[in-house]
Design a protein around this motif. Sequence first.
Motif, PDB file in Angstrom:
ATOM      1  N   TRP A  42      42.797  32.407  26.889  1.00 28.14           N
ATOM      2  CA  TRP A  42      43.772  31.500  27.484  1.00 28.14           C
ATOM      3  C   TRP A  42      44.202  32.096  28.814  1.00 28.14           C
ATOM      4  O   TRP A  42      44.587  33.265  28.886  1.00 28.14           O
ATOM      5  N   ILE A  43      44.163  31.267  29.860  1.00 23.97           N
ATOM      6  CA  ILE A  43      44.600  31.694  31.184  1.00 23.97           C
ATOM      7  C   ILE A  43      45.486  30.587  31.734  1.00 23.97           C
ATOM      8  O   ILE A  43      45.117  29.407  31.700  1.00 23.97           O
ATOM      9  N   SER A  44      46.654  30.966  32.230  1.00 23.77           N
ATOM     10  CA  SER A  44      47.537  29.980  32.849  1.00 23.77           C
ATOM     11  C   SER A  44      48.108  30.554  34.139  1.00 23.77           C
ATOM     12  O   SER A  44      47.928  31.737  34.441  1.00 23.77           O
ATOM     13  N   LEU A  81      37.734  38.253  49.894  1.00 25.51           N
ATOM     14  CA  LEU A  81      36.971  39.484  50.118  1.00 25.51           C
ATOM     15  C   LEU A  81      36.131  39.931  48.930  1.00 25.51           C
ATOM     16  O   LEU A  81      35.200  40.706  49.099  1.00 25.51           O
ATOM     17  N   HIS A  82      36.500  39.499  47.744  1.00 25.75           N
ATOM     18  CA  HIS A  82      35.882  40.026  46.530  1.00 25.75           C
ATOM     19  C   HIS A  82      35.256  38.901  45.714  1.00 25.75           C
ATOM     20  O   HIS A  82      35.623  37.742  45.850  1.00 25.75           O
ATOM     21  N   ASP A  83      34.352  39.281  44.844  1.00 25.65           N
ATOM     22  CA  ASP A  83      33.772  38.362  43.885  1.00 25.65           C
ATOM     23  C   ASP A  83      34.748  38.280  42.710  1.00 25.65           C
ATOM     24  O   ASP A  83      34.910  39.250  41.975  1.00 25.65           O
ATOM     25  N   VAL A  84      35.438  37.161  42.549  1.00 22.47           N
ATOM     26  CA  VAL A  84      36.412  36.980  41.475  1.00 22.47           C
ATOM     27  C   VAL A  84      35.769  36.100  40.406  1.00 22.47           C
ATOM     28  O   VAL A  84      35.349  34.972  40.680  1.00 22.47           O
ATOM     29  N   ARG A  85      35.705  36.642  39.181  1.00 20.31           N
ATOM     30  CA  ARG A  85      35.021  35.971  38.079  1.00 20.31           C
ATOM     31  C   ARG A  85      35.967  35.798  36.892  1.00 20.31           C
ATOM     32  O   ARG A  85      36.506  36.774  36.382  1.00 20.31           O
ATOM     33  N   ILE A  86      36.118  34.562  36.467  1.00 23.43           N
ATOM     34  CA  ILE A  86      36.942  34.241  35.305  1.00 23.43           C
ATOM     35  C   ILE A  86      36.010  33.916  34.143  1.00 23.43           C
ATOM     36  O   ILE A  86      35.097  33.097  34.274  1.00 23.43           O
ATOM     37  N   MET A  87      36.283  34.559  32.998  1.00 17.99           N
ATOM     38  CA  MET A  87      35.589  34.222  31.758  1.00 17.99           C
ATOM     39  C   MET A  87      36.656  33.837  30.741  1.00 17.99           C
ATOM     40  O   MET A  87      37.578  34.615  30.486  1.00 17.99           O
ATOM     41  N   SER A  88      36.517  32.625  30.208  1.00 14.13           N
ATOM     42  CA  SER A  88      37.520  32.143  29.267  1.00 14.13           C
ATOM     43  C   SER A  88      36.872  31.165  28.303  1.00 14.13           C
ATOM     44  O   SER A  88      35.669  30.911  28.372  1.00 14.13           O
ATOM     45  N   ARG A  89      37.701  30.626  27.431  1.00 17.57           N
ATOM     46  CA  ARG A  89      37.262  29.586  26.505  1.00 17.57           C
ATOM     47  C   ARG A  89      37.708  28.228  27.024  1.00 17.57           C
ATOM     48  O   ARG A  89      38.574  28.120  27.872  1.00 17.57           O
ATOM     49  N   ARG A  90      37.131  27.214  26.447  1.00 20.20           N
ATOM     50  CA  ARG A  90      37.439  25.833  26.817  1.00 20.20           C
ATOM     51  C   ARG A  90      38.710  25.385  26.096  1.00 20.20           C
ATOM     52  O   ARG A  90      38.692  24.491  25.263  1.00 20.20           O
ATOM     53  N   THR A  91      39.830  26.036  26.410  1.00 19.23           N
ATOM     54  CA  THR A  91      41.116  25.652  25.833  1.00 19.23           C
ATOM     55  C   THR A  91      41.842  24.764  26.828  1.00 19.23           C
ATOM     56  O   THR A  91      41.574  24.818  28.036  1.00 19.23           O
ATOM     57  N   GLU A  92      42.753  23.963  26.345  1.00 17.41           N
ATOM     58  CA  GLU A  92      43.493  23.076  27.242  1.00 17.41           C
ATOM     59  C   GLU A  92      44.273  23.874  28.283  1.00 17.41           C
ATOM     60  O   GLU A  92      44.363  23.480  29.452  1.00 17.41           O
ATOM     61  N   THR A  94      43.514  26.846  29.606  1.00 13.66           N
ATOM     62  CA  THR A  94      42.584  27.343  30.623  1.00 13.66           C
ATOM     63  C   THR A  94      42.057  26.206  31.480  1.00 13.66           C
ATOM     64  O   THR A  94      41.967  26.333  32.706  1.00 13.66           O
ATOM     65  N   LEU A  95      41.690  25.096  30.870  1.00 13.35           N
ATOM     66  CA  LEU A  95      41.169  23.965  31.644  1.00 13.35           C
ATOM     67  C   LEU A  95      42.201  23.450  32.632  1.00 13.35           C
ATOM     68  O   LEU A  95      41.864  23.090  33.762  1.00 13.35           O
ATOM     69  N   THR A  96      43.465  23.440  32.232  1.00 17.12           N
ATOM     70  CA  THR A  96      44.536  23.043  33.165  1.00 17.12           C
ATOM     71  C   THR A  96      44.591  24.010  34.337  1.00 17.12           C
ATOM     72  O   THR A  96      44.689  23.587  35.492  1.00 17.12           O
ATOM     73  N   PHE A  97      44.505  25.300  34.057  1.00 17.25           N
ATOM     74  CA  PHE A  97      44.511  26.303  35.132  1.00 17.25           C
ATOM     75  C   PHE A  97      43.321  26.093  36.069  1.00 17.25           C
ATOM     76  O   PHE A  97      43.473  26.098  37.303  1.00 17.25           O
ATOM     77  N   LEU A  98      42.143  25.879  35.507  1.00 16.98           N
ATOM     78  CA  LEU A  98      40.934  25.743  36.320  1.00 16.98           C
ATOM     79  C   LEU A  98      40.857  24.416  37.068  1.00 16.98           C
ATOM     80  O   LEU A  98      40.052  24.283  37.991  1.00 16.98           O
ATOM     81  N   ARG A  99      41.692  23.449  36.709  1.00 15.17           N
ATOM     82  CA  ARG A  99      41.709  22.172  37.433  1.00 15.17           C
ATOM     83  C   ARG A  99      42.300  22.305  38.835  1.00 15.17           C
ATOM     84  O   ARG A  99      42.205  21.372  39.629  1.00 15.17           O
ATOM     85  N   ASN A 100      42.902  23.435  39.132  1.00 22.54           N
ATOM     86  CA  ASN A 100      43.408  23.676  40.483  1.00 22.54           C
ATOM     87  C   ASN A 100      42.205  23.719  41.414  1.00 22.54           C
ATOM     88  O   ASN A 100      41.441  24.686  41.398  1.00 22.54           O
ATOM     89  N   PRO A 101      42.011  22.688  42.240  1.00 24.33           N
ATOM     90  CA  PRO A 101      40.798  22.634  43.063  1.00 24.33           C
ATOM     91  C   PRO A 101      40.715  23.762  44.087  1.00 24.33           C
ATOM     92  O   PRO A 101      39.633  24.133  44.516  1.00 24.33           O
ATOM     93  N   ARG A 102      41.841  24.333  44.442  1.00 24.17           N
ATOM     94  CA  ARG A 102      41.850  25.406  45.437  1.00 24.17           C
ATOM     95  C   ARG A 102      41.164  26.663  44.921  1.00 24.17           C
ATOM     96  O   ARG A 102      40.639  27.443  45.697  1.00 24.17           O
ATOM     97  N   LEU A 103      41.146  26.880  43.607  1.00 23.51           N
ATOM     98  CA  LEU A 103      40.458  28.054  43.055  1.00 23.51           C
ATOM     99  C   LEU A 103      38.979  28.029  43.431  1.00 23.51           C
ATOM    100  O   LEU A 103      38.464  28.978  44.021  1.00 23.51           O
ATOM    101  N   ALA A 104      38.292  26.946  43.098  1.00 20.45           N
ATOM    102  CA  ALA A 104      36.861  26.843  43.406  1.00 20.45           C
ATOM    103  C   ALA A 104      36.629  26.763  44.913  1.00 20.45           C
ATOM    104  O   ALA A 104      35.702  27.385  45.438  1.00 20.45           O
ATOM    105  N   GLU A 105      37.473  26.021  45.620  1.00 23.75           N
ATOM    106  CA  GLU A 105      37.328  25.910  47.071  1.00 23.75           C
ATOM    107  C   GLU A 105      37.403  27.264  47.748  1.00 23.75           C
ATOM    108  O   GLU A 105      36.714  27.510  48.742  1.00 23.75           O
ATOM    109  N   ASP A 106      38.227  28.144  47.220  1.00 23.17           N
ATOM    110  CA  ASP A 106      38.401  29.462  47.832  1.00 23.17           C
ATOM    111  C   ASP A 106      37.466  30.515  47.242  1.00 23.17           C
ATOM    112  O   ASP A 106      37.582  31.693  47.560  1.00 23.17           O
TER     113      ASP A 106
END
Length: 177
Positions: A42-44, A81-92, A94-106
């Motif tokens: 779980w990541i929030s 500057l760095h390779d940032v890698r998130i590993m998580s499960r498909r929990t609601e 985490t999915l809410t956190f990953l829906r932030n489009p700026r994460l992937a854009e950056d």
Amino acid sequence: MPTMDLWSNAANLQLRQLFGSAMASLLLLDVPTRPIYVCSPWISDFIVFENRFGEFNQLVPIADDDRNIRFSDCLRQLACLHDVRIMSRRTEVTLTFLRNPRLAEDGVKARLADDDLHEKGLLTPIFYFEGSMNITYSGVHRNKEKILYHAGSDPDVAKRMALAYLELDRRWKQLEK
């Protein structure tokens, strides 16, 4: 102290302060080295730095909000500057956190594992958090947690972090499939 053994509870600021200090140190690391791994079922998003007086503006200029700097802002800044890698499960959560489009854009990368992923940690070139804490608001601010914080050049710490990198690199590649 190369390794800190920490028991936290809701009334204890020690974990929050340690997490913020570690993140500030990491944000100052301006030479790309090893990837930064965030591994948790779980990541929030949560506030890492209160920034009412702008004291962290230079540290995280990418932040969207002047008053509070969130975990997602820190990851986005690190991805410059760095390779940032998130590993998580498909929990609601985490999915809410990953829906932030700026994460992937950056440039923050994420891979989702099966429901058997239960490991929790934040591995960086300069420190390693491991233990029972999910990388969530509740994990950092509310729950009673058992954390090990490893940092420094002690040979035992270096070995532990090297082994953690081997394992997380392996898991990252497995999730590519």
